[in-house]
Design a protein around this motif. Structure first.
Motif, short mmCIF file in Angstrom:
data_model
loop_
_atom_site.label_atom_id
_atom_site.label_comp_id
_atom_site.label_asym_id
_atom_site.label_seq_id
_atom_site.Cartn_x
_atom_site.Cartn_y
_atom_site.Cartn_z
N LYS A 99 0.96 -1.21 0.19
CA LYS A 99 -0.08 -0.13 0.00
C LYS A 99 0.85 1.27 -0.10
N GLU A 100 0.49 2.04 -0.81
CA GLU A 100 1.43 3.14 -0.95
C GLU A 100 0.80 4.36 -0.34
N SER A 101 1.58 5.60 -0.54
CA SER A 101 0.88 6.81 0.26
C SER A 101 -0.20 7.33 -0.25
N SER A 102 -0.56 7.15 -1.50
CA SER A 102 -1.63 7.58 -2.40
C SER A 102 -2.88 6.76 -2.03
N ASN A 103 -2.93 5.71 -1.43
CA ASN A 103 -3.81 4.66 -1.03
C ASN A 103 -4.11 3.78 -2.30
N GLN A 104 -2.93 3.89 -3.06
CA GLN A 104 -2.81 3.05 -4.24
C GLN A 104 -2.28 1.69 -3.72
N TYR A 105 -2.48 0.64 -4.34
CA TYR A 105 -1.92 -0.63 -3.70
C TYR A 105 -1.61 -1.77 -5.04
N PHE A 106 -0.68 -2.55 -4.68
CA PHE A 106 -0.52 -3.70 -5.75
C PHE A 106 0.07 -4.92 -5.01
N LEU A 107 -0.11 -5.95 -5.67
CA LEU A 107 0.35 -7.30 -5.28
C LEU A 107 1.80 -7.57 -5.69
N LEU A 108 2.77 -7.83 -4.79
CA LEU A 108 3.87 -8.39 -5.26
C LEU A 108 4.14 -9.40 -5.89
N PRO A 109 4.67 -9.42 -6.88
CA PRO A 109 5.06 -10.86 -7.68
C PRO A 109 5.86 -11.77 -6.93
N GLU A 110 5.56 -12.93 -6.93
CA GLU A 110 6.14 -14.00 -5.96
C GLU A 110 7.57 -14.11 -6.14
N CYS A 111 8.12 -13.64 -7.34
CA CYS A 111 9.78 -13.41 -7.45
C CYS A 111 10.33 -12.10 -6.43
#
Length: 424
Positions: A410-422
């Protein structure tokens, strides 16, 4: 240090309810984004908040850097070994403290240009890896035997390597495994100096679980007494003194007691108090003898509040007994049988804490998330949060019965993403 399940007496320090409510309120206010992340990526889920991570890093640096003439900061990777976390701290001016060849490889791959390689029992392959990067790595020697093994490695490569020496500041019990005794410092220095390819540059010491700076300041005084009788050749060689890590977050340590919902607190202190006391001791006992750089290796203090765990209720067996989709393998040890960490029902939030066994889905009874939750009720499919679980949980995760949770950022802008397994 208090022990878990301590019998409460009239003098036992209890966690004030207002302190607990102050701690959990920000997470409940931001429940929407956490619920969105659980919906988007499923559960169980580690959540890394990079804005919190950056803020903690800046606070730590500021506390010490304006009190001392020359400082350097190295994040202790063992406290949370997520590469994305370490990479983020590199962007904020931190170096990395590693204690194995695995961590060293990750640090090098991340592009770290300033690495402290600490820890006992470094193997020949680990020393060989470090020796390939004398411009990026300082090896903190743990013994004279290790110095001689490193010298043999360097002889083959004809490479000169910067090194420091760890001092043992606790010779009793199991802590005696680390470093060399202070009374052997001069003889150790002479042996290192006799190994031509080792470039001796400094000293390191470390103490863990520091709820306040008392043990560190005491050893700084002792170190000053040692340095005061060292020869000029030794003092001239000192470029840095690394005072290690072990800084406990200001909220202190929270423990379960023999009385349900009466939680014990072993209080911590703010980082500014650490900085004030340690800087004062360094200025009094160290800097008059050697004008060196002072290095710090914070781990827990930086990462603890920046990562949380989201889990989901899959089975309500009784009103006060639920099973979740996550097991204790997500944290690697039976932490919540002793430590108190509030469990928040994000689906049905409330500032009221209700008794309930919140258990994991591993095939073992020692699979506990908590003995109560904050919420108006608890039902199947509810999303629960255990906040501020960034230190010595993710690093200890293990593939035991259940898979390891995924990681979302979760980033400061409330944007978020899933980390790749690698990247995990």
């Amino acid at each position: 240090m208090l022990t878990a399940n301590t019998q409460i007496t009239s003098t036992t320090p209890l966690l004030p309810r207002e302190k607990l409510i102050e701690f959990i309120t920000p997470y409940l206010k931001n429940k929407g984004v956490y619920l969105d992340m659980a919906k988007a990526f499923g559960s169980p889920l580690y959540v890394l908040e990079t804005d919190i991570l950056a803020r903690k890093a800046a606070q730590f640096r500021a506390a010490f850097s304006h009190r001392l003439p020359e400082t350097a900061f190295f994040y202790a990777m063992k406290s949370n070994n997520l590469p994305h976390l370490s990479g983020h701290l590199l962007k904020h001016g931190f170096g990395l403290d590693v204690s194995s060849g695995i961590e060293l490889s990750v640090a090098l791959e991340l592009g770290a240009s300033s690495i402290m390689f600490s820890g006992p029992g470094k193997t020949i392959p680990e020393l060989e890896l470090a020796a390939r990067y004398p411009d990026r790595v300082v090896i903190l020697l743990d013994s004279i035997g290790e110095a001689k093994r490193l010298a043999s490695v360097l002889e083959e490569k004809q490479t000169r390597m910067p090194v420091g020496l760890r001092l043992n500041n606790n010779p009793e019990g199991l802590w005696r495994k680390f470093g060399v005794l202070p009374e052997n410092l001069l003889s150790a220095f002479k042996e290192i100096q006799a190994l031509d390819l080792l470039d001796f540059q400094g000293l390191q010491f470390h103490s863990s679980w520091n709820l306040n700076p008392d043990r560190q300041t005491a050893f700084i005084k002792t170190l000053g007494e040692i340095l005061s009788v060292m020869p000029k050749q030794f003092l001239d060689a000192i470029q840095f003194i690394d005072i290690g890590g072990g800084y406990w977050p200001a909220q202190g340590e929270w423990l379960l007691s023999n009385v349900p919902q009466d939680y014990i607190i072993d209080p911590g202190v703010p980082i500014n108090l650490f900085a004030k006391e340690l800087s004062s001791a360094i200025k009094e006992h160290i800097l008059p003898l050697t004008q060196c750089r002072i290095c710090f290796e914070p781990g827990r203090w930086i990462c603890n509040d920046a990562m949380h765990i989201l889990i989901q209720v899959v089975d309500c067996k009784e009103k006060n007994l639920v099973i979740t989709d996550a097991g204790g393998n997500a944290v690697g040890w039976e932490r919540y049988e002793t430590d108190y960490c509030p469990v928040l029902n994000l689906t049905r939030p409330s500032l009221s804490e209700k008794k309930c066994h919140i258990l994991g889905s591993l095939c073992t009874p020692h699979d506990v998330w908590g003995y109560a939750y904050f919420g108006s009720a608890i039902k199947e499919n509810d999303i629960l949060m255990i906040p501020a679980q960034g230190a010595y949980t993710y690093s200890l995760r293990q593939q035991f019965i259940k898979p390891i949770p995924r990681v979302a950022v979760k980033e400061s802008s409330n944007q978020y993403f899933l980390l790749p397994e690698c990247d995990r």
